[in-house]
Design a protein around this motif. Structure first.
Motif, PDB file in Angstrom:
ATOM      1  N   GLU A  76      40.236  61.100   7.881  1.00  0.00           N
ATOM      2  CA  GLU A  76      39.827  61.976   9.090  1.00  0.00           C
ATOM      3  C   GLU A  76      38.344  62.523   9.462  1.00  0.00           C
ATOM      4  OE1 GLU A  76      42.263  64.575  10.754  1.00  0.00           O
ATOM      5  OE2 GLU A  76      44.152  63.711   9.366  1.00  0.00           O
ATOM      6  N   ARG A  77      37.760  62.506   7.499  1.00  0.00           N
ATOM      7  CA  ARG A  77      36.224  63.117   7.747  1.00  0.00           C
ATOM      8  C   ARG A  77      36.031  61.660   6.889  1.00  0.00           C
ATOM      9  NH1 ARG A  77      34.890  68.064   6.495  1.00  0.00           N
ATOM     10  NH2 ARG A  77      37.768  68.650   6.589  1.00  0.00           N
ATOM     11  N   THR A  78      35.014  61.373   7.794  1.00  0.00           N
ATOM     12  CA  THR A  78      33.532  60.509   7.105  1.00  0.00           C
ATOM     13  C   THR A  78      32.807  61.183   5.267  1.00  0.00           C
ATOM     14  OG1 THR A  78      32.847  60.416   9.014  1.00  0.00           O
ATOM     15  CG2 THR A  78      31.221  59.662   7.986  1.00  0.00           C
ATOM     16  N   LEU A  79      33.136  59.673   4.674  1.00  0.00           N
ATOM     17  CA  LEU A  79      32.757  60.044   3.497  1.00  0.00           C
ATOM     18  C   LEU A  79      31.582  59.140   3.353  1.00  0.00           C
ATOM     19  CD1 LEU A  79      36.072  59.475   2.359  1.00  0.00           C
ATOM     20  CD2 LEU A  79      35.600  62.422   2.472  1.00  0.00           C
ATOM     21  N   TYR A  80      30.766  59.322   2.058  1.00  0.00           N
ATOM     22  CA  TYR A  80      29.441  59.080   1.700  1.00  0.00           C
ATOM     23  C   TYR A  80      29.229  58.619   0.678  1.00  0.00           C
ATOM     24  CZ  TYR A  80      26.972  59.235   6.350  1.00  0.00           C
ATOM     25  OH  TYR A  80      26.863  59.467   7.571  1.00  0.00           O
ATOM     26  N   PHE A  81      29.403  57.606   0.188  1.00  0.00           N
ATOM     27  CA  PHE A  81      29.193  57.389  -1.864  1.00  0.00           C
ATOM     28  C   PHE A  81      27.588  57.052  -1.398  1.00  0.00           C
ATOM     29  CE2 PHE A  81      33.285  57.291   0.207  1.00  0.00           C
ATOM     30  CZ  PHE A  81      34.310  57.426  -1.392  1.00  0.00           C
ATOM     31  N   ALA A  82      26.936  57.484  -2.312  1.00  0.00           N
ATOM     32  CA  ALA A  82      25.300  57.162  -3.184  1.00  0.00           C
ATOM     33  C   ALA A  82      25.431  57.193  -4.289  1.00  0.00           C
ATOM     34  CB  ALA A  82      24.455  58.318  -2.808  1.00  0.00           C
ATOM     35  N   PHE A  83      25.078  55.201  -5.013  1.00  0.00           N
ATOM     36  CA  PHE A  83      25.469  55.249  -6.380  1.00  0.00           C
ATOM     37  C   PHE A  83      22.827  55.089  -6.389  1.00  0.00           C
ATOM     38  CE2 PHE A  83      29.002  53.223  -5.283  1.00  0.00           C
ATOM     39  CZ  PHE A  83      29.507  54.391  -5.443  1.00  0.00           C
ATOM     40  N   GLY A  84      22.753  55.990  -6.940  1.00  0.00           N
ATOM     41  CA  GLY A  84      21.747  55.665  -7.692  1.00  0.00           C
ATOM     42  C   GLY A  84      21.288  54.481  -8.524  1.00  0.00           C
ATOM     43  N   HIS A  85      19.686  54.388  -8.891  1.00  0.00           N
ATOM     44  CA  HIS A  85      19.610  52.967 -10.012  1.00  0.00           C
ATOM     45  C   HIS A  85      18.434  53.731 -11.144  1.00  0.00           C
ATOM     46  CE1 HIS A  85      16.414  52.751  -7.444  1.00  0.00           C
ATOM     47  NE2 HIS A  85      15.602  52.170  -8.449  1.00  0.00           N
ATOM     48  N   ASP A  86      17.771  54.943 -10.983  1.00  0.00           N
ATOM     49  CA  ASP A  86      17.211  55.632 -11.720  1.00  0.00           C
ATOM     50  C   ASP A  86      17.278  56.909 -12.650  1.00  0.00           C
ATOM     51  OD1 ASP A  86      16.741  56.990  -9.752  1.00  0.00           O
ATOM     52  OD2 ASP A  86      15.052  56.675  -9.934  1.00  0.00           O
ATOM     53  N   GLU A  87      19.060  58.018 -12.379  1.00  0.00           N
ATOM     54  CA  GLU A  87      19.438  58.676 -13.282  1.00  0.00           C
ATOM     55  C   GLU A  87      18.584  59.121 -13.955  1.00  0.00           C
ATOM     56  OE1 GLU A  87      21.478  62.050 -14.599  1.00  0.00           O
ATOM     57  OE2 GLU A  87      21.211  60.367 -15.195  1.00  0.00           O
ATOM     58  N   GLU A  88      18.847  58.294 -14.808  1.00  0.00           N
ATOM     59  CA  GLU A  88      18.450  58.976 -16.391  1.00  0.00           C
ATOM     60  C   GLU A  88      16.527  58.692 -16.384  1.00  0.00           C
ATOM     61  OE1 GLU A  88      19.815  59.753 -18.691  1.00  0.00           O
ATOM     62  OE2 GLU A  88      22.013  58.151 -17.963  1.00  0.00           O
ATOM     63  N   SER A  89      16.390  57.973 -15.961  1.00  0.00           N
ATOM     64  CA  SER A  89      14.520  58.464 -15.758  1.00  0.00           C
ATOM     65  C   SER A  89      14.344  59.790 -14.755  1.00  0.00           C
ATOM     66  CB  SER A  89      13.695  57.456 -15.566  1.00  0.00           C
ATOM     67  OG  SER A  89      13.974  56.076 -14.672  1.00  0.00           O
ATOM     68  N   GLY A  90      14.852  60.634 -14.032  1.00  0.00           N
ATOM     69  CA  GLY A  90      14.424  61.442 -13.572  1.00  0.00           C
ATOM     70  C   GLY A  90      14.790  61.987 -11.202  1.00  0.00           C
ATOM     71  N   GLY A  91      15.600  59.800 -11.132  1.00  0.00           N
ATOM     72  CA  GLY A  91      16.269  59.923  -9.596  1.00  0.00           C
ATOM     73  C   GLY A  91      14.677  59.644  -8.972  1.00  0.00           C
ATOM     74  N   LYS A  92      13.529  59.800  -9.255  1.00  0.00           N
ATOM     75  CA  LYS A  92      13.098  59.558  -8.151  1.00  0.00           C
ATOM     76  C   LYS A  92      12.470  58.550  -7.063  1.00  0.00           C
ATOM     77  CE  LYS A  92       8.748  61.676  -9.802  1.00  0.00           C
ATOM     78  NZ  LYS A  92       7.403  61.398 -10.663  1.00  0.00           N
ATOM     79  N   LEU A  93      13.333  56.899  -8.022  1.00  0.00           N
ATOM     80  CA  LEU A  93      13.601  55.720  -6.613  1.00  0.00           C
ATOM     81  C   LEU A  93      14.617  55.611  -5.965  1.00  0.00           C
ATOM     82  CD1 LEU A  93      11.469  53.698  -8.537  1.00  0.00           C
ATOM     83  CD2 LEU A  93      10.799  55.288  -6.609  1.00  0.00           C
ATOM     84  N   GLY A  94      15.291  56.600  -6.352  1.00  0.00           N
ATOM     85  CA  GLY A  94      17.289  56.565  -6.166  1.00  0.00           C
ATOM     86  C   GLY A  94      17.636  57.391  -5.469  1.00  0.00           C
ATOM     87  N   ALA A  95      18.337  58.675  -5.980  1.00  0.00           N
ATOM     88  CA  ALA A  95      18.769  59.792  -5.892  1.00  0.00           C
ATOM     89  C   ALA A  95      18.125  60.627  -4.095  1.00  0.00           C
ATOM     90  CB  ALA A  95      19.192  60.709  -6.813  1.00  0.00           C
ATOM     91  N   MET A  96      16.606  60.787  -5.045  1.00  0.00           N
ATOM     92  CA  MET A  96      15.884  61.749  -4.268  1.00  0.00           C
ATOM     93  C   MET A  96      15.653  61.121  -2.949  1.00  0.00           C
ATOM     94  SD  MET A  96      12.736  63.082  -7.631  1.00  0.00           S
ATOM     95  CE  MET A  96      11.878  63.605  -5.726  1.00  0.00           C
ATOM     96  N   ALA A  97      15.270  59.326  -3.090  1.00  0.00           N
ATOM     97  CA  ALA A  97      15.470  58.611  -1.352  1.00  0.00           C
ATOM     98  C   ALA A  97      15.850  59.090  -0.862  1.00  0.00           C
ATOM     99  CB  ALA A  97      14.968  56.876  -1.614  1.00  0.00           C
ATOM    100  N   ILE A  98      17.599  58.454  -1.539  1.00  0.00           N
ATOM    101  CA  ILE A  98      18.576  58.418  -0.765  1.00  0.00           C
ATOM    102  C   ILE A  98      18.973  59.702   0.194  1.00  0.00           C
ATOM    103  CG2 ILE A  98      20.824  58.753  -0.846  1.00  0.00           C
ATOM    104  CD1 ILE A  98      21.086  56.318  -3.438  1.00  0.00           C
TER     105      ILE A  98
END
Length: 388
Positions: A76-98
């Protein structure tokens, strides 16, 4: 990845994980029972770098989704799944970009779930059954580089204090004066343990104003627990001369701090400068720092849904559920302005035999624990997708 819900009026929920892993040091690979990137399934375990951190998050969620799709489940509720690729080096290009993408789309979340604390067995002192730990927040991250320049020269005629000696003295000063203990962020953990916790611990946490000065001698000497009580100090990199008979022209050290929410980056820098008290030592920020996260409520819907999901899967044995501050950094910190509720929980069980696998040798997860993690993710997806 977006899994659209049938009711667009409900705020979405976000699930996080990361695909990258730390390396397995080349000079240690022979110490692994099985090659670190083999993914060998043997002796009841899945062996390999990332099996705990954090392939279980990525594959566990994907397997849960796959099973629900096979059952024709519709959230019923929309779900998002976000998988970063650079968490171990700070997440600049993965989590931060997402996260920036979500901000531009003006998407906010009811709550989010990332890796973090996990289910423990035989790790919480004096408690015989499993304890599921949910992280309502995480410590900040800061590395400082200390450096000293010198003329160098021949080691047969050293000055009274060499560059390497000055750096060693500075590191010793910083490490010899640990940050003060603050009981605030562990008190709720002890309260949730209830009668399972020894009376002395409950008394300490219930009266921090009284016991704070002597807390370090009363709290069990477990590194993971002590790390939730203070900003920690860990010298990690030391550099000096490259030859044994040559004085270093530059000596340096890097000290890593994990910052309690009651402290800050500026506070740690100023305290480090005060402790060293040497104008010859230069202090610079090394890498990408992050302030401590805000602390999410344990009474809010996100925490309660995670708790409910655990109990629905682990329902044939005693289990205690308690909040605990995450002492490491996660991608969740990059999303905290997108929700009021950020929780860090990895639904697998670690034991004294497996806990040192994080970033260490012989990282592995039991097959039984992985299957249970998939079931908890599946239940968590179901419960998160409903109105509440």
């Amino acid at each position: 990845m977006k899994w659209a819900g049938s009711n667009s009026k409900l705020n979405p929920v976000l699930f996080l994980a990361h695909t990258d892993v730390v390396p397995a040091q080349a000079n240690n690979t022979q110490k692994w029972v099985y090659p670190p990137f083999s993914g060998t399934i043997a002796k009841g375990y899945i062996w390999g770098r990332g099996s705990l951190d954090n392939k279980v998050g990525v594959l566990g969620q994907l397997e849960a989704i796959n099973q629900l799709l096979a059952q024709k489940f519709q959230p019923e509720r929309t779900l998002y799944f976000a998988f970063g690729h650079d968490e171990e080096s700070g997440g600049k290009l993965g989590a931060m970009a997402i996260a920036n993408h979500f901000r531009k789309q003006n998407i906010r979340f009811e709550f989010l779930v990332d890796e973090g604390m996990m289910i423990t067995k035989n790790l919480v002192p004096n408690i015989p059954h499993r304890v599921a730990l949910i992280g309502p927040g995480e410590k900040g991250y800061l590395s400082l580089k200390l450096s000293v320049d010198s003329q160098g020269g021949h080691s047969s005629k050293p000055p009274m204090l060499t560059a390497s000696g000055r750096i060693a003295r500075a590191v010793d000063k910083v490490q010899s004066e640990p940050f003060k203990i603050n009981l605030k962020y562990s008190a709720e953990f002890i309260r949730h343990l209830g009668d399972d916790a020894p009376m002395l611990q409950r008394m300490v946490m219930a009266n921090p104003w009284l016991f704070q000065p002597v807390a370090s001698s009363l709290v069990p000497q477990v590194p993971e627990l002590l790390a939730t009580l203070r900003t920690t100090t860990a010298p990690t990199i030391l550099k000096g001369s490259t030859k044994d008979n040559v004085l270093a022209t530059e000596a340096s050290a890097v000290i890593n701090f994990r910052i309690l929410p009651s402290d800050s980056i500026d506070f740690v820098i100023n305290e480090t400068r005060r402790k060293i008290n040497d104008p010859e030592v230069t202090i610079q920020v090394y890498g990408t720092p992050s302030e401590p996260s805000k602390i999410s409520s344990t009474q809010a819907s996100g925490f309660q849904i995670i708790r409910q999901s655990i109990l629905e899967v682990i329902n044939e044995e005693p289990i205690t559920i308690a909040p605990m501050l995450v002492i490491a950094a996660t991608d969740a910190r990059h999303y905290q302005n997108l929700t009021e509720q950020s929780y860090r929980f990895s639904p697998y069980t670690i034991t004294p035999e497996t806990k040192d696998g994080f970033h260490g040798i012989n990282e592995r997860i039991s097959v039984e624990s992985y299957i249970e993690a998939v079931h908890i993710y599946q239940q968590l997806i179901i419960n998160s997708s409903l109105p509440f």
